[in-house]
Design a protein around this motif. Structure first.
Motif, PDB file in Angstrom:
ATOM      1  N   LEU A   1      -8.207  10.666   1.490  1.00 54.46           N
ATOM      2  CA  LEU A   1      -8.522  11.618   0.718  1.00 54.46           C
ATOM      3  C   LEU A   1      -7.483  12.013  -0.404  1.00 54.46           C
ATOM      4  N   GLU A   2      -6.287  11.562  -0.147  1.00 52.31           N
ATOM      5  CA  GLU A   2      -5.049  11.869  -1.030  1.00 52.31           C
ATOM      6  C   GLU A   2      -5.327  10.616  -1.927  1.00 52.31           C
ATOM      7  N   ARG A   3      -5.750   9.520  -1.588  1.00 50.14           N
ATOM      8  CA  ARG A   3      -5.830   8.360  -2.525  1.00 50.14           C
ATOM      9  C   ARG A   3      -6.919   8.605  -3.514  1.00 50.14           C
ATOM     10  N   ALA A   4      -8.081   9.456  -2.853  1.00 47.47           N
ATOM     11  CA  ALA A   4      -9.202   9.660  -3.914  1.00 47.47           C
ATOM     12  C   ALA A   4      -8.656  10.845  -4.858  1.00 47.47           C
TER      13      ALA A   4
ATOM     14  N   GLU B   1      -5.774  10.441 -12.051  1.00 55.16           N
ATOM     15  CA  GLU B   1      -5.475   9.107 -12.976  1.00 55.16           C
ATOM     16  C   GLU B   1      -6.783   8.935 -13.735  1.00 55.16           C
ATOM     17  N   LEU B   2      -7.784   8.813 -13.263  1.00 59.14           N
ATOM     18  CA  LEU B   2      -9.035   8.335 -14.085  1.00 59.14           C
ATOM     19  C   LEU B   2      -9.371   9.657 -14.902  1.00 59.14           C
ATOM     20  N   LEU B   3      -9.081  10.864 -14.670  1.00 63.47           N
ATOM     21  CA  LEU B   3      -9.356  11.905 -15.617  1.00 63.47           C
ATOM     22  C   LEU B   3      -8.378  11.941 -16.629  1.00 63.47           C
TER      23      LEU B   3
ATOM     24  N   ALA C   1       0.789  -1.163  -0.036  1.00 65.28           N
ATOM     25  CA  ALA C   1      -0.073  -0.058  -0.069  1.00 65.28           C
ATOM     26  C   ALA C   1       0.942   1.206   0.022  1.00 65.28           C
ATOM     27  N   ARG C   2       0.398   2.312  -0.499  1.00 68.82           N
ATOM     28  CA  ARG C   2       1.024   3.681  -0.508  1.00 68.82           C
ATOM     29  C   ARG C   2       0.839   4.059   0.866  1.00 68.82           C
ATOM     30  N   ARG C   3       1.595   5.076   1.386  1.00 71.70           N
ATOM     31  CA  ARG C   3       1.358   5.705   2.506  1.00 71.70           C
ATOM     32  C   ARG C   3       0.600   7.082   2.248  1.00 71.70           C
TER      33      ARG C   3
ATOM     34  N   ARG D   1      -5.696  11.103  -5.991  1.00 69.76           N
ATOM     35  CA  ARG D   1      -4.551  10.411  -7.015  1.00 69.76           C
ATOM     36  C   ARG D   1      -5.528   9.814  -7.983  1.00 69.76           C
ATOM     37  N   ASN D   2      -6.566   8.887  -7.317  1.00 69.78           N
ATOM     38  CA  ASN D   2      -7.347   8.278  -8.332  1.00 69.78           C
ATOM     39  C   ASN D   2      -8.123   8.871  -9.274  1.00 69.78           C
TER      40      ASN D   2
END
Length: 168
Positions: A15-18, A24-26, A9-11, A20-21
Motif C-alpha cells: 500500500l505504501e508503494r501504491a 509520482e504518477l500524478l 527494493a524499498r522497504r 508513492r507510485n
C-alpha cells in the motif's frame, strides 16, 4: 537521497508503494496536462480566427482531427483523478495505479499525434503542405525519440552488464 542501484527494493508495504507510485504518477500527469490544456485552448480558438474560413479541406480535416486528439488526450490524462475519486476508500489503490499508469502511456501516444497534427497544420498554413508534412513528421520523430526510444535506451543501459557501463 541517492538512488539505489537497480534491483534494490524499498522497504515499503504494497500500500505504501501504491501510494508513492500514485503520487509520482500524478506529478507526471500535472506536467503533461498543462501542455495538453494549452494545446487544446489554442486549437479551440483557431476556428474563430479570421483566416480559418480560407483553410482547404485537408487543413480543416487536420484541424478537426487534431482538436479531437487534444480533447481525447485531456480526457485520458484527467481520467486517473476521476478514477481515484470514484474508487476512493474502496481499497483499490494498487488497481488505480495500474490502470492510471496504462492511461498515461496511452495518453502520451495520443498527445504525440495531437502535437504532430498541430505542427503540421500551423506549418502547412504558414509555409505550405510539403513544409507542414515535414514539420509534422519531425515532431512525431522527436516525440517518439524522447518519449519512447530514450527511455528504452536508458532501461537497456541500466540492465547492461557492469563491465560495459561507462565506456564511450
Amino acid at each position: 537521497m541517492a538512488d539505489r542501484p537497480p534491483g534494490k527494493a524499498r522497504r515499503e508495504t504494497p500500500l505504501e508503494r501504491a501510494d508513492r507510485n500514485f503520487a509520482e504518477l500524478l506529478q507526471e500527469l500535472r506536467v503533461t496536462q498543462t501542455g495538453v490544456q494549452i494545446l487544446f485552448a489554442f486549437l479551440l480558438t483557431l476556428a474563430f480566427a479570421p483566416r480559418f474560413p480560407t483553410l482547404d479541406t485537408v487543413q480543416r480535416v487536420t484541424y478537426v482531427t487534431t482538436l479531437l486528439l487534444a480533447m481525447l488526450a485531456a480526457a485520458i490524462f484527467t481520467a486517473p483523478a476521476a478514477l481515484h475519486r470514484a474508487l476512493f476508500q474502496q481499497h483499490a489503490k494498487p488497481v488505480i495505479v495500474r490502470v492510471s499508469s496504462r492511461l498515461a502511456k496511452i495518453g502520451t501516444w495520443v498527445l504525440m499525434l495531437a502535437f504532430t497534427g498541430s505542427v503540421l497544420l500551423v506549418v502547412d498554413v504558414s509555409l505550405g503542405r510539403v513544409a507542414g508534412v515535414a514539420a509534422g513528421t519531425g515532431t512525431l520523430l522527436v516525440c517518439v525519440g524522447l518519449w519512447r526510444i530514450l527511455p528504452w535506451v536508458v532501461r537497456c543501459a541500466m540492465v547492461a552488464p557492469r563491465k560495459y557501463r561507462g565506456r564511450t
